[in-house]
Design a protein around this motif. Sequence first.
Motif, short mmCIF file in Angstrom:
data_model
loop_
_atom_site.label_atom_id
_atom_site.label_comp_id
_atom_site.label_asym_id
_atom_site.label_seq_id
_atom_site.Cartn_x
_atom_site.Cartn_y
_atom_site.Cartn_z
N ALA A 280 69.99 24.53 86.42
CA ALA A 280 69.05 25.53 86.52
C ALA A 280 67.37 24.68 86.88
CB ALA A 280 68.15 25.50 85.19
N ALA A 281 67.05 23.68 86.38
CA ALA A 281 65.99 22.91 87.16
C ALA A 281 66.40 21.57 88.91
CB ALA A 281 66.06 21.30 86.57
N PHE A 282 67.73 22.08 88.93
CA PHE A 282 68.45 21.93 90.30
C PHE A 282 68.05 23.44 91.59
CE2 PHE A 282 71.92 21.65 94.08
CZ PHE A 282 71.32 20.19 94.27
N SER A 283 68.86 24.45 90.64
CA SER A 283 69.11 25.31 91.36
C SER A 283 68.30 26.34 92.09
CB SER A 283 70.06 26.26 90.85
OG SER A 283 71.45 25.66 90.60
N LEU A 284 66.90 26.42 91.26
CA LEU A 284 65.72 27.01 91.21
C LEU A 284 65.36 26.95 92.90
CD1 LEU A 284 63.73 29.32 90.50
CD2 LEU A 284 62.70 28.14 89.14
N PRO A 285 64.77 25.14 93.28
CA PRO A 285 64.01 24.70 94.38
C PRO A 285 65.35 24.79 95.74
CG PRO A 285 64.54 22.74 92.76
CD PRO A 285 64.45 24.04 91.99
N ALA A 286 66.77 24.62 94.58
CA ALA A 286 68.14 24.88 95.66
C ALA A 286 67.24 26.78 96.57
CB ALA A 286 69.42 24.25 95.16
N ALA A 287 67.77 27.44 95.73
CA ALA A 287 67.65 28.59 96.08
C ALA A 287 66.24 29.08 96.68
CB ALA A 287 67.31 29.71 94.94
N VAL A 288 65.00 28.59 96.61
CA VAL A 288 63.94 28.61 97.29
C VAL A 288 63.82 27.79 98.96
CG1 VAL A 288 61.50 28.06 97.29
CG2 VAL A 288 62.38 29.03 95.46
N PHE A 289 64.44 27.16 98.71
CA PHE A 289 64.43 26.27 100.12
C PHE A 289 65.23 26.76 100.80
CE2 PHE A 289 67.22 23.25 102.68
CZ PHE A 289 66.16 22.25 103.32
N SER B 214 59.72 24.18 98.03
CA SER B 214 61.25 23.89 97.24
C SER B 214 60.41 22.95 96.51
CB SER B 214 62.07 23.45 97.49
OG SER B 214 63.30 22.64 96.82
N LEU B 215 59.69 21.72 97.07
CA LEU B 215 59.02 20.89 96.39
C LEU B 215 57.88 21.87 95.04
CD1 LEU B 215 57.86 17.93 95.43
CD2 LEU B 215 56.45 17.92 97.34
N VAL B 216 57.51 22.98 95.41
CA VAL B 216 56.65 23.23 94.23
C VAL B 216 56.87 23.71 93.30
CG1 VAL B 216 54.75 24.83 93.48
CG2 VAL B 216 54.49 23.94 95.68
N VAL C 288 66.07 14.38 93.98
CA VAL C 288 65.95 15.62 95.44
C VAL C 288 64.26 15.34 95.10
CG1 VAL C 288 67.99 17.22 95.59
CG2 VAL C 288 66.17 16.83 93.60
N LEU C 289 63.75 15.65 94.70
CA LEU C 289 62.01 15.31 94.03
C LEU C 289 61.49 14.41 95.28
CD1 LEU C 289 59.69 15.41 92.76
CD2 LEU C 289 59.95 13.12 91.04
N TRP C 290 61.97 12.97 95.50
CA TRP C 290 61.90 11.64 96.55
C TRP C 290 62.39 12.42 97.74
CZ3 TRP C 290 58.02 8.81 95.31
CH2 TRP C 290 58.03 8.67 93.74
N LEU C 291 62.90 13.12 97.84
CA LEU C 291 64.06 13.48 99.40
C LEU C 291 62.87 14.55 100.18
CD1 LEU C 291 67.71 13.53 99.20
CD2 LEU C 291 66.38 11.70 99.84
N LEU C 292 62.17 15.18 98.58
CA LEU C 292 61.50 16.15 99.59
C LEU C 292 59.99 15.60 99.68
CD1 LEU C 292 62.20 19.54 97.08
CD2 LEU C 292 62.73 19.67 99.44
N ILE C 293 59.23 14.60 99.20
CA ILE C 293 58.65 14.10 99.34
C ILE C 293 58.16 13.74 100.59
CG2 ILE C 293 56.97 12.52 98.48
CD1 ILE C 293 57.57 13.20 95.65
N GLY C 294 59.84 12.99 101.25
CA GLY C 294 60.23 12.34 102.30
C GLY C 294 59.56 13.16 103.26
N VAL C 295 60.24 14.25 103.15
CA VAL C 295 60.91 15.54 104.37
C VAL C 295 59.11 15.74 104.90
CG1 VAL C 295 61.35 17.96 105.25
CG2 VAL C 295 62.65 16.25 103.83
N CYS C 296 58.29 16.39 103.75
CA CYS C 296 57.02 16.91 104.38
C CYS C 296 55.45 15.50 104.78
CB CYS C 296 56.07 17.08 102.46
SG CYS C 296 56.82 18.32 101.89
#
Length: 449
Positions: free
Chosen positions: A205-214, A385-387, A404-412
């Motif tokens: 769930a903690a992975f799929s929610l940001p994935a769906a948003v992304f 998605s990070l939020v 994915v936490l650090w990957l999203l921060i890197g993209v930003c």
Amino acid sequence: MTILGAVLALVLAGLVVTRRTAWLPIVLGVTAGLPYSAAVSVGGNSVPLFFVAGLLAVVLLLAPAPGALAPHWTRVVLVCFVAWSLLITVAAPWFFRGIRVLSSRGGVDLQVLDPDTLAFTASTAGQVAYVLIAVAVLLYLVRAGAALTTVTVAFAVGTVGTTLRGIMVVSSGDLLGPLMDTTNAIYADPGTRLRGVFNEPSELAAFSLPAAVFFAMMASTGVRRRRWPWWLLALTACANLLQAASGVAVVASGVVVSAGIVVLLVRSLVLGGVGVQWFVLGGLAAAFVLIGWWSELTAPIVELVDDKIGSQSWNARTGADVFSLQLIGQTGGLGVGLGGNRPSSFAVALPSTIGVPGTVLFLLLVVGAVLATRTDRGLLPASVSLVALLIAKSVGNPDLSTPVLWLLIGVCFVPLWRRALIHDAGPAAAASTAVSPATAARLLTRTES
């Protein structure tokens, strides 16, 4: 070494021998999409695939490269965050000798009943190594200009892999089980509730929610003719989220959806009422659906909430968070170090491990990351998605080393930290897939002036 670990070792060796390390971001994305599959497992201690692949990123980061990352206050915050985390991790066992903590061994249920004594353990060393490798991967991907590609692959692999395994479990058997379930922390039978390539439904769930948003944001901001794959992935992630039947899914989804509606409404009012008609039509449609099918829609949620509240899992998780809140006071807000304590919520895990100073530094880093994307529509999927990920983790996923936490921060941080690299490398760097054309042109103008 596991089967996936052996395959990964061969792939990494092939990249090095053939000098095709430009493919490493793809490999990192695949391994980040399988965050709980081990590459090596020795004596009950498992090393996930992502952190083995990240070792090559560390080597490449240390190798000489043209240009340098541009100076920015957020880079200073990142350095301070890492330095403080290491300092308190080394010092806490001496400062707070004999203090009781929740270790990762034995599960939260047993730890709440009989906490361990704080000590420098294999878990502590592992968490330190994981955070250092994750930060190194972040810096490598920003320098390589491939952070967006990596996080896209990660979300796609985790989403599609979960769906495929779910289909196999209910049809021909769990063929992926021997490959995926290679750690010693499996908390649910894949046939009871969907957990896919993860250890338990709450992690899914903690992975799929940001994935769906992304994926939904990528569809909204992408080229119109190429939006259908993003919407398909977003719907698949939503389906995984529903089948997880997790309290994390219910609470975090409610918060994210509510926040999204408020943001869209405020944005519409600020723009002079643009899109208000869609809010009215959407509200009428939602009211019609709720009136007609209220009991059918709410019954699964009510049943899930009733099952969770008062259950052993609920009591253990709540007890772990209460214990950790008390631990923050016992350490004077300094924390017990990385890997020293493991509650249920990320919001409690941060101050109880890296203390109030580390938590403040992390929040500054996240705020800087979100603000960095405010002028680039192409990078909004990552920040939103990070939020969403942080909201989901605050409900029920305490790990700081989530890939994915650090990957999203890197993209930003790509628009801010790559300015010097774009200036030195010329137009080729400006065309990077991690930076939109508008951002690249703006950064070139800024650095040349």
